[in-house]
Design an enzyme around this catalytic site. Structure first.
Site: not given
Ligand code: LLP
Length: 420
Positions: A239, A371, A312, A276, A342, A274
């Protein structure tokens, strides 16, 4: 920090001009920087050196085989949310013992696959799932290692579509109900309680919500221990946000410091998921201008990448910086950068002041390493783009652009529906 910069007026990844890659592989394509990827892994891992932990890269952010193989090489595990991600993680060389499996809808066959592989733990998202996992493990003569994914009901203050740790979200099990589920799990013959988990959302730009979540989990951990329930892992999910425009998310070292302080001396092995923050700024999407189009209201720059390649902006109104491939003196104008799909939601940027682009110019859509490709599709029968990895002065095509034949993969027209 990333590796996409101008050299002699041309936008390069490392030492390679993006125009050279475009010339060779066509557009659109995703381009990833290997040195940036390595640096980001290190930036996340360094502050945790000496702390018992396992970082499990969230495969949903970028499941490219080469990218994930680099993760494996650096000792990272994987957070998977489907049988497909589990398959890819294993194929990339991530040992099953470093894989956590999250997600609210695990199917029987996915559960079986993870049990056979021998993953580190299932993050359980509902009471029914817990029962099913116990039953499947029983059939297979195994004990399933589990954690309950607790929904701590904290507001991550991010986009509503990517917030997951609030009571209104479908994810995890509320604090009070989690206690009940742990007590049930304790009595189940085919599950072994190995941890506790939470993931509250994505693209968080402050540490406080993470800390709130830890504090709430600590209370639960304490209550569980009074019921004789203890375990090895504390999984804090992913996150941590990145800078797309002018967000100022905490550096991974500040994040780690705050978390370690909050966790204190629990003596648990920490797990992080992690996505993103590791890959987001390692990649760009390179696209070529097809046309300019002026309407009474707007100027459209029509490019050859669409929402099928990078969804996105359409889905979250996400803002991605756009850089011209050539840095040269020119006027600016306010435009919408749109794709060929389209749909009116098919835009990469809206009402954006950009240098004037002409037909044939290249541009890079920045911060597209997370993503981006993973959310791409073949909508409008558009083959998915190529993926390229750059290492200083060399580049490698790590995913071929799909061919038209690939659009037919697996399809079949039964004779029975033809004729008459
Ligand atoms: N762990 C779990 C259980 C998750 O659901 C997620 C992301 C992560 C880890 C990784 O989160 P990060 O570190 O990447 O923030 N498609 C969206 C983001 C969706 C995230 C869903 N879960 C976007 O393009 O912003």
């Amino acid at each position: 920090m990333h590796d996409f910069d101008y050299k002699d007026g041309r936008l390069c990844c490392g030492d390679v001009p993006l125009a050279d890659i475009a010339q060779a592989v066509g557009t659109p394509f995703y381009c990833y920087s290997l040195p940036t990827l390595r640096r980001h892994i290190q930036a996340f891992e360094e502050p945790l050196a000496g702390v018992e932990h396992q970082t499990c890269f969230a495969m949903k952010a970028n499941a490219n085989l080469a990218v994930v193989s680099v993760m494996a090489r650096h000792g990272l595990g994987a957070d998977v949310v489907s049988g497909g991600e589990l398959y890819l993680a294993l194929r990339a060389g991530i040992p099953a013992s470093k894989i956590v499996y999250s997600g609210v809808g695990k199917t029987d066959s996915e559960i079986d696959m993870a049990l056979s592989a021998g993953i580190m733990m299932f993050n359980i998202e509902s009471g029914e799932e817990l029962e099913v996992i116990n039953a499947r493990a029983g059939v297979m003569g195994k004990r399933a290692p589990i954690a309950i994914r607790v929904n701590p009901d904290v507001d991550p203050r991010t986009h509503p579509y990517i917030s997951t740790g609030m009571q209104k979200n479908k994810f995890g099990i509320a604090l009070e109900a989690s206690l009940e589920q742990y007590l049930k799990a304790k009595e189940m013959p085919h599950v072994e309680i190995v941890g506790i988990d939470c993931h509250i959302g994505s693209q968080l730009t402050e540490v406080e919500p993470f800390i709130d979540a830890v504090e709430r989990l600590k209370v639960l951990i304490e209550r569980l221990s009074r019921h004789g329930i203890s375990f090895r892992y504390l999984d804090l999910g992913g996150g941590l946000g990145i800078t797309y425009a002018n967000e100022e998310p905490p550096h991974p070292s500040a994040y780690a410091r705050a978390i370690l302080e909050a966790v204190g001396g629990l003596g648990l092995k920490l797990v992080f998921e992690p996505g993103r923050v590791i890959v987001g700024n390692t990649g760009v999407l390179v696209t070529r201008v097809q046309y300019r189009k002026q309407t009474p209201k707007k100027t459209f720059i029509i490019v050859d990448a669409g929402m099928n390649d990078l969804i996105r902006p359409a889905l979250y109104d996400a803002w991605h910086d756009i850089k011209p491939e050539q840095m040269r003196a020119r006027d600016t104008e306010q435009v919408d950068v749109v794709g060929p799909i389209c749909e009116s939601s098919d835009f990469l940027a809206r009402d954006r002041v950009l240098p004037v682009f002409s037909r044939g110019d290249l541009m890079a859509v920045m911060s597209a390493g997370a993503y981006g490709f993973t959310m791409s599709s073949t909508y409008n029968a558009r083959p998915r783009p190529a993926e390229v990895m750059v290492d200083e002065s060399r580049y490698f095509v790590v995913t071929q652009r799909q061919r038209y034949e690939d659009l037919l993969s697996g399809q079949h027209v039964p004779e029975e529906i033809m004729g008459r």
